[in-house]
Design a protein around this motif. Structure first.
Motif, mmCIF file in Angstrom:
data_model
loop_
_atom_site.group_PDB
_atom_site.id
_atom_site.type_symbol
_atom_site.label_atom_id
_atom_site.label_comp_id
_atom_site.label_asym_id
_atom_site.label_seq_id
_atom_site.Cartn_x
_atom_site.Cartn_y
_atom_site.Cartn_z
ATOM 1 N N GLY A 202 21.784 36.596 30.409
ATOM 2 C CA GLY A 202 22.210 37.209 31.769
ATOM 3 C C GLY A 202 23.429 36.936 32.565
ATOM 4 O O GLY A 202 23.735 37.316 33.667
ATOM 5 N N LYS A 203 24.073 36.022 31.686
ATOM 6 C CA LYS A 203 25.631 35.767 32.261
ATOM 7 C C LYS A 203 26.696 36.628 31.494
ATOM 8 O O LYS A 203 26.675 36.539 30.217
ATOM 9 C CB LYS A 203 25.835 34.286 32.284
ATOM 10 N N ALA A 204 27.686 37.146 32.040
ATOM 11 C CA ALA A 204 28.751 37.431 31.488
ATOM 12 C C ALA A 204 29.836 36.246 31.218
ATOM 13 O O ALA A 204 30.441 35.440 31.939
ATOM 14 C CB ALA A 204 29.627 38.567 32.282
ATOM 15 N N LEU A 205 30.398 36.197 29.708
ATOM 16 C CA LEU A 205 30.991 35.235 29.445
ATOM 17 C C LEU A 205 32.686 35.493 29.556
ATOM 18 O O LEU A 205 32.833 36.775 29.946
ATOM 19 C CB LEU A 205 31.112 34.821 27.939
ATOM 20 N N PRO A 206 33.675 34.782 29.726
ATOM 21 C CA PRO A 206 35.194 35.255 29.663
ATOM 22 C C PRO A 206 35.524 36.465 28.709
ATOM 23 O O PRO A 206 35.168 36.440 27.581
ATOM 24 C CB PRO A 206 35.780 34.025 29.448
ATOM 25 N N SER A 207 36.067 37.389 29.338
ATOM 26 C CA SER A 207 36.603 38.498 28.483
ATOM 27 C C SER A 207 37.672 38.269 27.496
ATOM 28 O O SER A 207 38.291 37.314 27.605
ATOM 29 C CB SER A 207 36.868 39.767 29.552
ATOM 30 N N ILE A 208 37.720 39.127 26.411
ATOM 31 C CA ILE A 208 38.690 38.782 25.315
ATOM 32 C C ILE A 208 39.243 39.981 25.045
ATOM 33 O O ILE A 208 38.758 41.218 25.104
ATOM 34 C CB ILE A 208 37.833 38.209 24.125
ATOM 35 N N SER A 209 40.769 40.099 25.031
ATOM 36 C CA SER A 209 41.598 41.280 24.841
ATOM 37 C C SER A 209 41.779 41.133 23.148
ATOM 38 O O SER A 209 42.232 39.890 22.679
ATOM 39 C CB SER A 209 42.746 41.379 25.647
ATOM 40 N N MET A 210 41.602 42.303 22.530
ATOM 41 C CA MET A 210 42.222 42.237 21.109
ATOM 42 C C MET A 210 43.409 43.206 20.948
ATOM 43 O O MET A 210 43.454 44.345 21.549
ATOM 44 C CB MET A 210 41.004 43.052 20.434
ATOM 45 N N THR A 211 44.296 42.732 20.122
ATOM 46 C CA THR A 211 45.598 43.667 19.668
ATOM 47 C C THR A 211 45.586 43.654 18.296
ATOM 48 O O THR A 211 45.629 42.376 17.572
ATOM 49 C CB THR A 211 46.784 42.972 20.590
ATOM 50 N N THR A 212 45.872 44.618 17.543
ATOM 51 C CA THR A 212 46.055 44.759 16.094
ATOM 52 C C THR A 212 47.392 45.669 15.792
ATOM 53 O O THR A 212 47.198 46.676 16.392
ATOM 54 C CB THR A 212 44.811 44.985 15.464
ATOM 55 N N GLY A 235 43.732 37.524 30.351
ATOM 56 C CA GLY A 235 45.044 37.833 31.297
ATOM 57 C C GLY A 235 44.711 38.809 32.367
ATOM 58 O O GLY A 235 45.501 38.749 32.920
ATOM 59 N N LEU A 236 43.426 39.221 32.410
ATOM 60 C CA LEU A 236 43.187 39.719 33.692
ATOM 61 C C LEU A 236 43.186 39.116 34.749
ATOM 62 O O LEU A 236 42.787 37.928 34.881
ATOM 63 C CB LEU A 236 41.518 40.474 33.485
ATOM 64 N N THR A 237 43.064 39.744 36.193
ATOM 65 C CA THR A 237 43.392 39.114 37.200
ATOM 66 C C THR A 237 41.829 38.681 37.587
ATOM 67 O O THR A 237 41.002 39.196 37.062
ATOM 68 C CB THR A 237 43.768 39.716 38.531
ATOM 69 N N PRO A 238 41.552 37.447 38.430
ATOM 70 C CA PRO A 238 40.107 37.307 38.687
ATOM 71 C C PRO A 238 39.285 38.090 39.121
ATOM 72 O O PRO A 238 38.196 38.324 38.846
ATOM 73 C CB PRO A 238 40.355 36.034 39.713
ATOM 74 N N GLU A 239 39.922 39.070 40.060
ATOM 75 C CA GLU A 239 39.291 40.183 40.578
ATOM 76 C C GLU A 239 38.902 41.204 39.627
ATOM 77 O O GLU A 239 37.764 41.489 39.444
ATOM 78 C CB GLU A 239 40.203 41.020 41.609
ATOM 79 N N ILE A 240 39.899 41.530 38.706
ATOM 80 C CA ILE A 240 39.350 42.503 37.626
ATOM 81 C C ILE A 240 38.571 41.837 36.636
ATOM 82 O O ILE A 240 37.627 42.627 36.089
ATOM 83 C CB ILE A 240 40.722 43.057 36.929
ATOM 84 N N GLU A 241 38.570 40.719 36.364
ATOM 85 C CA GLU A 241 37.768 39.962 35.294
ATOM 86 C C GLU A 241 36.294 40.172 35.951
ATOM 87 O O GLU A 241 35.258 40.479 35.185
ATOM 88 C CB GLU A 241 38.316 38.336 35.238
ATOM 89 N N SER A 242 36.040 39.840 37.267
ATOM 90 C CA SER A 242 34.620 39.840 37.812
ATOM 91 C C SER A 242 34.182 41.276 37.687
ATOM 92 O O SER A 242 33.049 41.604 37.540
ATOM 93 C CB SER A 242 35.078 39.394 39.389
ATOM 94 N N GLU A 243 35.052 42.296 37.913
ATOM 95 C CA GLU A 243 34.424 43.607 37.994
ATOM 96 C C GLU A 243 34.118 44.206 36.642
ATOM 97 O O GLU A 243 33.372 44.862 36.232
ATOM 98 C CB GLU A 243 35.870 44.692 38.562
ATOM 99 N N LEU A 244 34.973 43.617 35.714
ATOM 100 C CA LEU A 244 34.573 43.932 34.280
ATOM 101 C C LEU A 244 33.345 43.167 33.904
ATOM 102 O O LEU A 244 32.400 43.915 33.278
ATOM 103 C CB LEU A 244 35.869 43.450 33.294
#
Length: 320
Positions: A202-212, A235-244
């Protein structure tokens, strides 16, 4: 964040790590299962591997297993069929139950659920092998744009997927995707960055971005190439990280996901996120994303393995 609901590792009883199987993702499943087995053994759990390609599920009863950790990726393990069988055997199992497993495995139906709730997902068309005649390719390209993604509706690990930018390429890609599934999702290609959010109890872990450097984040980029760059934190801002994170949890809940999983996104050049798919049995290999996010959240692989095992509540053996 970890909710084991058990006093000691021994109280989990005898645990089967279900891996392998006969889907197109067997190789990845074997690696995931071996990694989780080691994590559970390191924690003191009485864990053993169980490959349903080698023996029937009823051997779980014969060998007196108390719980099952599902590490089967793709068809037969992630689509609800295994979950239903385990419920009939009254054996608790990890993760999402029958309905959610079936919905998340089907990229088309999960998109339709999200679309009905107003959650952001890219424009799409559907090709059905039973009625497809190839004459609609131009209309599809005109509707979705100059570049589209072609995906078998019920495959994982980017198997059978292709990015195309012409009517001729689209026809070839659809025919290739039909080798894996009778229904094919053709999706508007989103130019931008790819992100994923792992979910645990029920918890969201930190997001990950992928580049290839590859055309897209395909099977090779996920499991074989050393050129893929993962960023966690993303690299997202805390606000956008929370929204995601909130969007990931809402999307996962909408398709009846539970326990643990992962939700994938694209972010366009204007910053808008689009849902791609939800995964109910994500990879747990050394290149996989859930362990990476868990590590950023302060969880070791052993702790993560135990947290996943803890989602195998006894009540899950009976569908509500």
């Amino acid at each position: 964040m970890i909710n084991l609901n058990q006093d000691t590792p021994e109280s989990f009883g005898k645990v089967a790590v279900m891996y392998g199987g006969s889907s197109a993702e067997r190789e990845v499943s074997l690696k995931s299962g071996e990694a989780v087995l080691k994590g559970l053994l390191d924690a003191g759990v009485d864990a053993h591997t169980f490959d349903p390609a080698d023996k029937p599920l009823t051997d779980l009863l014969v060998e007196k297993y108390d719980r099952v950790v599902i590490m089967l990726h793709g068809r037969g393990g992630e689509d609800g069929s295994l979950q239903g069988a385990l419920q009939q055997l009254h054996i608790p199992y990890t993760g999402t139950q029958v309905l959610g497993s079936a919905l998340c495995m089907d990229k088309i139906r999960s998109k339709q659920v999200w679309q009905s709730l107003g959650l952001p997902t890219a424009k799409y068309k559907i090709a059905d092998k039973r009625s497809y005649d190839g004459r609609s390719c131009k209309a599809i390209m005109d509707s979705l744009g100059k570049e589209v993604m072609v995906k078998p509706a019920q495959e994982g690990s980017s198997i059978g997927m292709a990015k195309v930018d012409s009517v001729q390429q689209l026809e070839i890609a659809i025919q290739n995707a039909f080798k894996y599934d009778n229904k094919v999702l053709i999706e508007q290609f989103i130019h931008g960055s790819e992100y994923t959010v792992s979910i645990l109890n029920g918890k969201a872990l930190p997001s990950i971005s992928m580049t290839t450097p590859r055309v897209f984040y395909d099977y090779t980029a996920k499991y074989q190439a050393d050129s893929t760059v993962y960023s966690c934190p993303s690299g997202l801002t805390p606000e956008i990280e929370s929204e995601l994170a909130e969007l990931a949890l809402e999307a996962f809940d909408a398709v009846a996901g539970s326990g643990w999983g992962r939700v994938d996104f694209m972010q366009d050049k204007l910053g808008k996120f689009y849902l791609l798919e939800a995964n109910t049995v994500p990879g747990m290999t050394k290149k996989s994303l859930v362990p990476m996010a868990a590590k950023q959240a302060g969880l070791s692989f052993t702790e993560l393995s135990l947290a996943i095992l803890s989602t195998s509540e006894p009540a899950q053996s009976v569908q509500a």
